[in-house]
Design a protein around this motif. Sequence first.
Motif, PDB file in Angstrom:
ATOM      1  N   GLY A   1       0.806  -1.217   0.000  1.00  0.00           N
ATOM      2  CA  GLY A   1       0.000   0.000   0.000  1.00  0.00           C
ATOM      3  C   GLY A   1       0.837   1.264   0.000  1.00  0.00           C
ATOM      4  N   LEU A   2       2.090   1.164  -0.462  1.00  0.00           N
ATOM      5  CA  LEU A   2       2.982   2.320  -0.461  1.00  0.00           C
ATOM      6  C   LEU A   2       2.772   3.238  -1.659  1.00  0.00           C
ATOM      7  CD1 LEU A   2       6.318   0.612   0.687  1.00  0.00           C
ATOM      8  CD2 LEU A   2       4.607   1.794   2.089  1.00  0.00           C
ATOM      9  N   ILE A   3       2.095   2.746  -2.698  1.00  0.00           N
ATOM     10  CA  ILE A   3       1.834   3.564  -3.883  1.00  0.00           C
ATOM     11  C   ILE A   3       0.493   4.270  -3.699  1.00  0.00           C
ATOM     12  CG2 ILE A   3       1.461   3.554  -6.385  1.00  0.00           C
ATOM     13  CD1 ILE A   3       4.322   2.842  -5.549  1.00  0.00           C
ATOM     14  N   TYR A   4       0.524   5.592  -3.712  1.00  0.00           N
ATOM     15  CA  TYR A   4      -0.703   6.374  -3.560  1.00  0.00           C
ATOM     16  C   TYR A   4      -1.309   6.748  -4.903  1.00  0.00           C
ATOM     17  CZ  TYR A   4       0.470   6.908   1.408  1.00  0.00           C
ATOM     18  OH  TYR A   4       0.749   6.688   2.729  1.00  0.00           O
ATOM     19  N   ASP A   5      -0.458   7.080  -5.897  1.00  0.00           N
ATOM     20  CA  ASP A   5      -0.984   7.489  -7.194  1.00  0.00           C
ATOM     21  C   ASP A   5       0.095   7.336  -8.257  1.00  0.00           C
ATOM     22  OD1 ASP A   5      -2.971   8.445  -8.907  1.00  0.00           O
ATOM     23  OD2 ASP A   5      -2.354  10.524  -8.660  1.00  0.00           O
ATOM     24  N   VAL A   6      -0.349   7.057  -9.488  1.00  0.00           N
ATOM     25  CA  VAL A   6       0.534   6.986 -10.651  1.00  0.00           C
ATOM     26  C   VAL A   6      -0.193   7.656 -11.806  1.00  0.00           C
ATOM     27  CG1 VAL A   6       1.843   5.483 -12.200  1.00  0.00           C
ATOM     28  CG2 VAL A   6       1.402   4.736  -9.869  1.00  0.00           C
ATOM     29  N   THR A   7       0.441   8.671 -12.392  1.00  0.00           N
ATOM     30  CA  THR A   7      -0.177   9.352 -13.520  1.00  0.00           C
ATOM     31  C   THR A   7       0.801   9.406 -14.688  1.00  0.00           C
ATOM     32  OG1 THR A   7       0.514  11.533 -12.717  1.00  0.00           O
ATOM     33  CG2 THR A   7      -1.681  10.769 -12.092  1.00  0.00           C
ATOM     34  N   TYR A   8       0.237   9.413 -15.883  1.00  0.00           N
ATOM     35  CA  TYR A   8       1.020   9.476 -17.125  1.00  0.00           C
ATOM     36  C   TYR A   8       0.562  10.690 -17.905  1.00  0.00           C
ATOM     37  CZ  TYR A   8       2.778   8.188 -21.750  1.00  0.00           C
ATOM     38  OH  TYR A   8       3.424   8.186 -22.952  1.00  0.00           O
ATOM     39  N   ASP A   9       1.536  11.485 -18.366  1.00  0.00           N
ATOM     40  CA  ASP A   9       1.217  12.668 -19.162  1.00  0.00           C
ATOM     41  C   ASP A   9       2.294  12.861 -20.226  1.00  0.00           C
ATOM     42  OD1 ASP A   9       0.097  15.038 -20.126  1.00  0.00           O
ATOM     43  OD2 ASP A   9       1.094  16.259 -18.602  1.00  0.00           O
TER      44      ASP A   9
ATOM     45  N   GLY B   1       4.383  10.999 -21.897  1.00  0.00           N
ATOM     46  CA  GLY B   1       5.692  10.379 -21.721  1.00  0.00           C
ATOM     47  C   GLY B   1       6.264  10.496 -20.325  1.00  0.00           C
ATOM     48  N   ASP B   2       5.678  11.375 -19.509  1.00  0.00           N
ATOM     49  CA  ASP B   2       6.158  11.578 -18.147  1.00  0.00           C
ATOM     50  C   ASP B   2       5.235  10.871 -17.156  1.00  0.00           C
ATOM     51  OD1 ASP B   2       8.254  13.232 -19.020  1.00  0.00           O
ATOM     52  OD2 ASP B   2       6.967  15.000 -18.942  1.00  0.00           O
ATOM     53  N   VAL B   3       5.842  10.150 -16.237  1.00  0.00           N
ATOM     54  CA  VAL B   3       5.083   9.455 -15.199  1.00  0.00           C
ATOM     55  C   VAL B   3       5.393  10.113 -13.859  1.00  0.00           C
ATOM     56  CG1 VAL B   3       4.722   7.263 -13.992  1.00  0.00           C
ATOM     57  CG2 VAL B   3       5.102   7.277 -16.455  1.00  0.00           C
ATOM     58  N   LEU B   4       4.352  10.367 -13.091  1.00  0.00           N
ATOM     59  CA  LEU B   4       4.503  10.882 -11.736  1.00  0.00           C
ATOM     60  C   LEU B   4       3.981   9.826 -10.777  1.00  0.00           C
ATOM     61  CD1 LEU B   4       5.062  13.064  -9.595  1.00  0.00           C
ATOM     62  CD2 LEU B   4       2.748  13.930 -10.034  1.00  0.00           C
TER      63      LEU B   4
ATOM     64  N   GLY C   1      15.070   3.924   1.253  1.00  0.00           N
ATOM     65  CA  GLY C   1      14.246   4.787   0.416  1.00  0.00           C
ATOM     66  C   GLY C   1      14.863   5.093  -0.939  1.00  0.00           C
ATOM     67  N   PRO C   2      16.140   5.483  -0.998  1.00  0.00           N
ATOM     68  CA  PRO C   2      16.749   5.770  -2.305  1.00  0.00           C
ATOM     69  C   PRO C   2      16.799   4.548  -3.228  1.00  0.00           C
ATOM     70  CG  PRO C   2      18.032   6.778  -0.552  1.00  0.00           C
ATOM     71  CD  PRO C   2      17.003   5.892   0.109  1.00  0.00           C
ATOM     72  N   ILE C   3      16.977   3.375  -2.656  1.00  0.00           N
ATOM     73  CA  ILE C   3      16.999   2.151  -3.469  1.00  0.00           C
ATOM     74  C   ILE C   3      15.612   1.870  -4.031  1.00  0.00           C
ATOM     75  CG2 ILE C   3      17.276  -0.372  -3.346  1.00  0.00           C
ATOM     76  CD1 ILE C   3      19.572   0.212  -1.312  1.00  0.00           C
ATOM     77  N   ILE C   4      14.591   1.976  -3.202  1.00  0.00           N
ATOM     78  CA  ILE C   4      13.215   1.749  -3.652  1.00  0.00           C
ATOM     79  C   ILE C   4      12.850   2.766  -4.730  1.00  0.00           C
ATOM     80  CG2 ILE C   4      10.791   1.759  -2.959  1.00  0.00           C
ATOM     81  CD1 ILE C   4      11.784   0.746  -0.176  1.00  0.00           C
ATOM     82  N   ARG C   5      13.174   4.032  -4.505  1.00  0.00           N
ATOM     83  CA  ARG C   5      12.888   5.083  -5.477  1.00  0.00           C
ATOM     84  C   ARG C   5      13.573   4.766  -6.811  1.00  0.00           C
ATOM     85  NH1 ARG C   5      13.929  10.927  -3.548  1.00  0.00           N
ATOM     86  NH2 ARG C   5      11.712  11.327  -3.715  1.00  0.00           N
ATOM     87  N   GLY C   6      14.814   4.313  -6.763  1.00  0.00           N
ATOM     88  CA  GLY C   6      15.549   3.961  -7.978  1.00  0.00           C
ATOM     89  C   GLY C   6      14.924   2.791  -8.715  1.00  0.00           C
TER      90      GLY C   6
ATOM     91  N   ASP D   1       9.110  10.678 -12.329  1.00  0.00           N
ATOM     92  CA  ASP D   1       9.336  11.490 -11.137  1.00  0.00           C
ATOM     93  C   ASP D   1       8.699  10.748  -9.972  1.00  0.00           C
ATOM     94  OD1 ASP D   1       9.765  13.464  -9.251  1.00  0.00           O
ATOM     95  OD2 ASP D   1       8.337  14.880 -10.114  1.00  0.00           O
ATOM     96  N   VAL D   2       9.510  10.368  -8.995  1.00  0.00           N
ATOM     97  CA  VAL D   2       9.014   9.631  -7.838  1.00  0.00           C
ATOM     98  C   VAL D   2       8.985  10.587  -6.652  1.00  0.00           C
ATOM     99  CG1 VAL D   2       9.328   7.635  -6.324  1.00  0.00           C
ATOM    100  CG2 VAL D   2      10.041   7.506  -8.730  1.00  0.00           C
TER     101      VAL D   2
END
Length: 107
Positions: free
Chosen positions: A34-42, A44-47, A60-65, A81-82
């Motif tokens: 449940g660590l992912i709150y939202d994923v959006t695509y615009d 070519g860019d994903v947030l 945290g830096p490893i997971i983000r990578g 962008d994470v």
Amino acid sequence: MTDATTTAPTFEEMKAKLWEVNDPEINLSIVDLGLIYDVTYDDGDVLVTMTLTSPGCPLGPIIRGEVYAKLREIPGVKDVDVQIVWNPPWDPRTMASEDVKMQLGIW
């Protein structure tokens, strides 16, 4: 603008890629946790808006990578962008999947 030969990935496709990322400390998927709150695509860019199991998580830096790398594997994704957020705070009792709750001994 997205290349005409490449269609935008669906939320489900992006979530499936994120499901492959495990929290290294407990070896469970960040999606199931449940660590992912939202994923959006615009165009070519994903947030990705997500949290970690604790603000002091040393991995945290490893997971983000890993989140970045997995999503970049999807055709049509140019950049990721994470964003790590702390609100709402992660609570496995309400945010984790039923399988994860059982594995963590949360009833």
